[in-house]
Scaffold this active site. Structure first.
Site, mmCIF file in Angstrom:
data_model
loop_
_atom_site.group_PDB
_atom_site.id
_atom_site.type_symbol
_atom_site.label_atom_id
_atom_site.label_comp_id
_atom_site.label_asym_id
_atom_site.label_seq_id
_atom_site.Cartn_x
_atom_site.Cartn_y
_atom_site.Cartn_z
ATOM 1 N N LYS A 243 -0.005 34.158 -7.305
ATOM 2 C CA LYS A 243 1.205 33.856 -6.454
ATOM 3 C C LYS A 243 1.417 35.052 -6.431
ATOM 4 O O LYS A 243 1.990 35.591 -4.826
ATOM 5 C CB LYS A 243 2.166 34.399 -8.392
ATOM 6 N N THR A 244 0.139 36.772 -6.375
ATOM 7 C CA THR A 244 0.841 37.994 -5.790
ATOM 8 C C THR A 244 0.000 37.480 -4.858
ATOM 9 O O THR A 244 0.033 37.748 -3.692
ATOM 10 C CB THR A 244 0.494 38.999 -6.776
ATOM 11 N N ASP A 258 6.891 37.837 -7.652
ATOM 12 C CA ASP A 258 7.064 37.681 -9.417
ATOM 13 C C ASP A 258 8.206 36.851 -10.106
ATOM 14 O O ASP A 258 8.207 35.440 -10.381
ATOM 15 C CB ASP A 258 6.599 38.300 -10.750
#
Length: 532
Positions: A243-244, A258
């Protein structure tokens, strides 16, 4: 003794928290770094980063998290997923914790979650550790200093790592506890210094409150096209799925990494910072995240470093695989200053498939998107939770079950309605293994994942030729520019195709068995979309 800026009508004493030693209200980063070093909580690193360790707990303690079972939440909390705590047990825990706090120094940060002012949640963080105050100051959003004069906290989170709970007296499992009381609007955290518990407690609150207002709460990262906030994308996924890393694309503007909401106005970040994994962080593949580890006041957790040169060892996992850094969003050059974006045009569901079965990208129908959202298949990666030492295949509904207080269908229905209303295109992206399962195959090349995502987000992938996957029924592109065609057919990457077929059948059966729990609660089209 009180020091710092605070609304006089909203001191801790007015909240019934009395007898403390010096309380430091709303200190800014230099003061918090100085206090943390002066108290022996860590070391000043290169560039002024703050280097610390979290002791026994280097990841979350999900089995020690509780929701107080009161009549107001009895019918809306997903009790099969949220351990209940009796109200009187919480009261005893609170009383004993407050007694333990007397005479000690504490650090208070008055912050808020939610970049959309319509859905903002004002939160007071009370921390025993100065660096926890620094951490949460990065993670949540900071009011203007002048706004602190009128700040009224709606929720209060109290974190006291030196306090040990009594399971018999406090109705918990161990000496470690994270307890949320929706009636009192208070969270108590004890016997763990892992800073992630602070931010995830606020995320859990938002995940309960927002759906009641028709707002989708999501464990996802988000970005939008540069200069065009309307062209937004969201990336669902558990820790370790990318995700990051994947949302911090220099060719797009980062909304957040997040936790987000999707309201009637569009996408908005809950947070004001990022909490990135640093194990094996590569300065070439992830230059901006890498650079934050030597910027002033970045919190660097559980990373081994040379005591003389202060050089960080990004490959050393002797303390934990879950090494992390926390930093404000403005440390990423392409971060959005507003934390706002439009309604997502693309929805990416990231999964880390340790079986090596799923393709690197697949296009989903809306019904298939609901199936995979409710399934939340991925692999827990080493270190994120205590006891996880290698990838473990798991189903985490909504790609964030540990933080979901309501039943999964509540989030699934909201997402389904918003996809239908705004016409988002949905994709399943596997950042896990290819060419074999974990231990035999290899991780999906990040270069290929990025090329596939670029094609999805710029719309060109929709014009590709697709085949129907025989196992899951979704559509898989046959060829994509700059991507090895072999990767797009995972069966062809295995040395023994028959072994792949056996593994695929096993995974299909796991999906079907897991999804049985949702069948009584979902629409027929989602049931039909299960497996192709």
């Amino acid at each position: 003794m009180i020091t710092g800026r605070v609304n006089p009508a909203q001191t801790l004493e007015t909240q019934g928290i009395t007898g403390l030693g010096t309380v430091y209200y709303n200190q800014i980063e230099p003061a918090l770094v100085q206090a943390a070093i002066g108290r022996g909580e860590g070391t000043l690193g290169k560039g002024g980063a703050f280097l610390c360790t979290t002791g026994q707990f280097t990841g979350r303690s999900p089995k020690d998290k509780f929701v107080v079972r009161t009549p107001s939440v009895e019918d809306t909390v997903w009790w099969e997923n949220n351990a209940p705590m009796a109200p009187d047990a919480f009261d005893r825990l609170e009383a004993d914790m407050l007694a333990h706090m007397k005479g000690r120094e504490f650090f208070v940060q008055d912050l808020y979650a939610g970049a959309d002012p319509v859905h903002r949640l004002d939160v007071r963080m009370v921390t025993e550790l100065a660096w926890h105050g620094l951490f949460i100051r990065h993670m949540l959003r900071r009011p203007e200093r002048t706004d602190l004069d009128g700040f009224v906290p709606e929720w209060t989170v109290i974190n006291v790592p030196s306090f040990k709970a009594d399971p018999k007296r406090h109705g918990c499992r161990t000496e470690t506890v994270i307890a949320l009381n929706f009636d009192k609007k208070r969270v108590l955290i004890a016997n763990t210094a892992y800073a992630g518990e602070n931010k995830k407690s606020v995320f859990t609150i938002m995940n309960y409150v927002l759906p009641g207002k028709g707002v989708m709460a999501m464990h996802c990262s988000a970005n939008h096209a540069i200069g065009n906030p309307v062209d937004a994308a969201i990336f669902f996924g558990l820790s370790g799925t990318g995700k990051t890393t994947l949302s911090a694309d220099p060719s797009r503007t980062l909304i957040g990494d997040d936790e987000h909401g999707w309201s009637e106005r569009g996408t908005f970040n809950f947070e004001g910072g990022c909490y990135a994994k640093t194990i094996n962080l590569n300065p070439e593949a992830e230059p901006e995240i890498y650079a934050t580890t030597s910027k002033f006041a970045t919190v660097v957790e559980n990373m081994v470093f040379d005591p003389e040169t202060l050089e960080l060892d990004f490959a050393d996992n002797s303390l934990t695989d879950n090494t992390r850094c926390a930093y404000p969003l403005e440390y990423i050059s392409n971060a959005s200053p507003t934390g706002l974006g439009g309604h997502p045009k693309n929805i990416i569901m990231l999964t880390c498939d340790a079986f090596g079965v799923l393709p690197p990208i697949a296009r989903l129908t809306p019904a298939q998107a609901m199936y995979h959202f409710l399934s939340g298949f991925t692999s827990k990666v080493a270190g994120t939770e205590r006891g996880i030492t290698e990838p473990q295949p798991t189903f985490s509904t909504c790609f964030g079950a540990p933080f979901m207080p309501r039943r999964p269908e509540a989030y699934g229905k909201l997402l389904q309605e918003k996809i239908a209303k705004h016409g988002a295109t949905c994709w399943l992206v596997n950042t896990g293994w290819t060419g074999g399962a974990y231990g035999e195959g290899k991780r999906m090349p990040i270069k290929a994942t990025r090329a596939l995502l670029h094609a999805a987000l710029d719309g060109s992938l929709n014009n590709a030729e697709f085949r129907k996957d025989p196992n899951f029924g979704f559509e898989v592109p046959v060829a994509v520019h700059d991507v090895d065609p072999g990767l797009l057919d995972p069966r062809s990457t295995w040395a023994h195709p028959a072994a792949y077929d056996r593994q695929a059948r096993k995974l299909v059966e796991m999906f079907a068995e897991n999804f049985g729990q949702y069948v009584p609660f979902i629409d027929d089209d989602v049931k039909a979309a299960a497996i192709g």
